[in-house]
Enzyme design. Structure first.
Site, PDB file in Angstrom:
ATOM      1  N   PRO A  11       0.993  -1.265  -0.010  1.00 46.92           N
ATOM      2  CA  PRO A  11      -0.049  -0.063  -0.083  1.00 46.92           C
ATOM      3  C   PRO A  11       0.919   1.177   0.015  1.00 46.92           C
ATOM      4  O   PRO A  11       2.033   1.259   0.290  1.00 46.92           O
ATOM      5  CB  PRO A  11      -0.951   0.003   1.260  1.00 46.92           C
ATOM      6  CG  PRO A  11      -0.677  -1.513   1.626  1.00 46.92           C
ATOM      7  CD  PRO A  11       0.498  -2.113   1.222  1.00 46.92           C
ATOM      8  N   ILE A  12       0.305   2.268  -0.179  1.00 54.17           N
ATOM      9  CA  ILE A  12       0.753   3.692  -0.211  1.00 54.17           C
ATOM     10  C   ILE A  12       1.458   3.865   1.054  1.00 54.17           C
ATOM     11  O   ILE A  12       1.028   3.724   2.041  1.00 54.17           O
ATOM     12  CB  ILE A  12      -0.491   4.636  -0.420  1.00 54.17           C
ATOM     13  CG1 ILE A  12      -0.991   4.476  -1.737  1.00 54.17           C
ATOM     14  CG2 ILE A  12       0.489   6.219  -0.369  1.00 54.17           C
ATOM     15  CD1 ILE A  12      -2.165   5.455  -1.797  1.00 54.17           C
ATOM     16  N   GLY A  13       2.814   4.430   1.004  1.00 55.66           N
ATOM     17  CA  GLY A  13       3.395   4.670   2.215  1.00 55.66           C
ATOM     18  C   GLY A  13       4.210   3.649   3.013  1.00 55.66           C
ATOM     19  O   GLY A  13       4.692   3.818   4.106  1.00 55.66           O
ATOM     20  N   GLU A  34       8.335   3.647 -10.091  1.00 61.27           N
ATOM     21  CA  GLU A  34       7.333   4.256 -10.693  1.00 61.27           C
ATOM     22  C   GLU A  34       7.152   5.612 -10.768  1.00 61.27           C
ATOM     23  O   GLU A  34       7.808   6.333  -9.941  1.00 61.27           O
ATOM     24  CB  GLU A  34       6.016   3.556  -9.930  1.00 61.27           C
ATOM     25  CG  GLU A  34       5.748   4.155  -8.683  1.00 61.27           C
ATOM     26  CD  GLU A  34       4.491   3.809  -8.114  1.00 61.27           C
ATOM     27  OE1 GLU A  34       3.510   3.569  -8.945  1.00 61.27           O
ATOM     28  OE2 GLU A  34       4.290   3.565  -7.056  1.00 61.27           O
ATOM     29  N   ASP A  84      10.023  -0.743  -7.703  1.00 62.84           N
ATOM     30  CA  ASP A  84       9.312  -0.599  -6.663  1.00 62.84           C
ATOM     31  C   ASP A  84       7.733  -0.505  -6.927  1.00 62.84           C
ATOM     32  O   ASP A  84       6.958  -0.025  -6.075  1.00 62.84           O
ATOM     33  CB  ASP A  84       9.625   0.691  -6.067  1.00 62.84           C
ATOM     34  CG  ASP A  84       9.236   2.056  -6.907  1.00 62.84           C
ATOM     35  OD1 ASP A  84       8.912   1.802  -7.938  1.00 62.84           O
ATOM     36  OD2 ASP A  84       9.698   3.289  -6.366  1.00 62.84           O
ATOM     37  N   GLU A 145      -0.986  13.881  -1.483  1.00 61.69           N
ATOM     38  CA  GLU A 145      -1.470  13.171  -0.682  1.00 61.69           C
ATOM     39  C   GLU A 145      -2.065  13.584   0.551  1.00 61.69           C
ATOM     40  O   GLU A 145      -2.665  12.666   1.320  1.00 61.69           O
ATOM     41  CB  GLU A 145      -0.347  11.939  -0.154  1.00 61.69           C
ATOM     42  CG  GLU A 145       0.270  11.400  -1.447  1.00 61.69           C
ATOM     43  CD  GLU A 145       1.215  10.346  -0.961  1.00 61.69           C
ATOM     44  OE1 GLU A 145       1.738   9.359  -1.697  1.00 61.69           O
ATOM     45  OE2 GLU A 145       1.768  10.477   0.191  1.00 61.69           O
TER      46      GLU A 145
END
Length: 210
Positions: A11-13, A34, A84, A145
């Site tokens: 997931p993000i982060g 990315e 990544d 974000e």
């Protein structure tokens, strides 16, 4: 494909880029990162997901398609790669955010573009608690974000976990390494990083013996 092609996902982060960089430096692999900041729709997406999801996902898909097309040349030169992201993440996000009619069109385009893409021969799945993910998102301070909600992140984490389980079933030949981002700090703790690198090295050695 004989050369190692490792992708780090989660997931993000969760720390995908940090771990990918560390793997690249340790094993002298080509690093594929990315494209995120260049997506012109991303800020609008987090402000109004329904309105901007299709544009956002199509931008990511086209850019990742181009990146992976270029990676073929690196692998052909017998140089190993660590990325990544895995392009399957497109389906995770698109299925959650797109309307059914949009997703049907998107999936058709995705299948066409990814049909001949190089596939990784190892996946590292990073996961962490919701609190940890929200903390890291806040710490890195990306403007686009700032509107990510806890509800969105909670659902995204569940989607990732389900998708990884499905991935293992349809790709039993591709090993998946699970890493707990709450228990491991591979950025600040050298011992944690070395333990991770040891696991990866062992998996690579097992693969070379087949």
């Amino acid at each position: 494909m004989s050369e190692p092609f490792i992708t780090v996902e989660g997931p993000i982060g969760v720390g995908k880029t940090s771990l990918s960089k560390a793997i690249s430096e340790a094993f002298k692999y080509h690093l594929l990162k990315e494209i995120v900041d260049e997506n012109p729709f991303l800020g609008k997406f987090y402000e109004d997901i329904d309105e901007w999801s299709f544009q956002t996902e199509m931008f990511f898909l086209c850019n990742r398609y181009k990146q992976l097309s270029d990676i073929n040349h690196i692998l052909d030169k017998q140089r190993s790669v660590v990325a990544d992201y895995h392009i399957f993440k497109n389906l995770i996000f698109a299925k959650r955010t797109l309307k059914p009619v949009e997703y049907e069109k998107y999936e058709a385009i995705y299948n066409i573009l990814t049909k001949d893409m190089p596939k990784p021969n190892m996946v590292i799945y990073l996961h962490a608690s919701l609190d940890k993910l929200m903390e890291r998102i806040t710490m890195r301070g990306r403007e686009f974000e700032k509107n990510i909600s806890r509800d969105y992140m909670e659902q995204l984490s569940k989607d990732y976990h389900e998708f990884i389980g499905h991935f293992e079933k349809i790709h039993p030949d591709i090993p998946v390494i699970y890493l707990d981002g709450d228990a491991l700090d591979f950025v600040k703790n050298e011992e944690d990083l070395q333990n991770i690198l040891k696991i990866i090295k062992e998996k690579l050695q097992q693969r070379s013996l087949r």
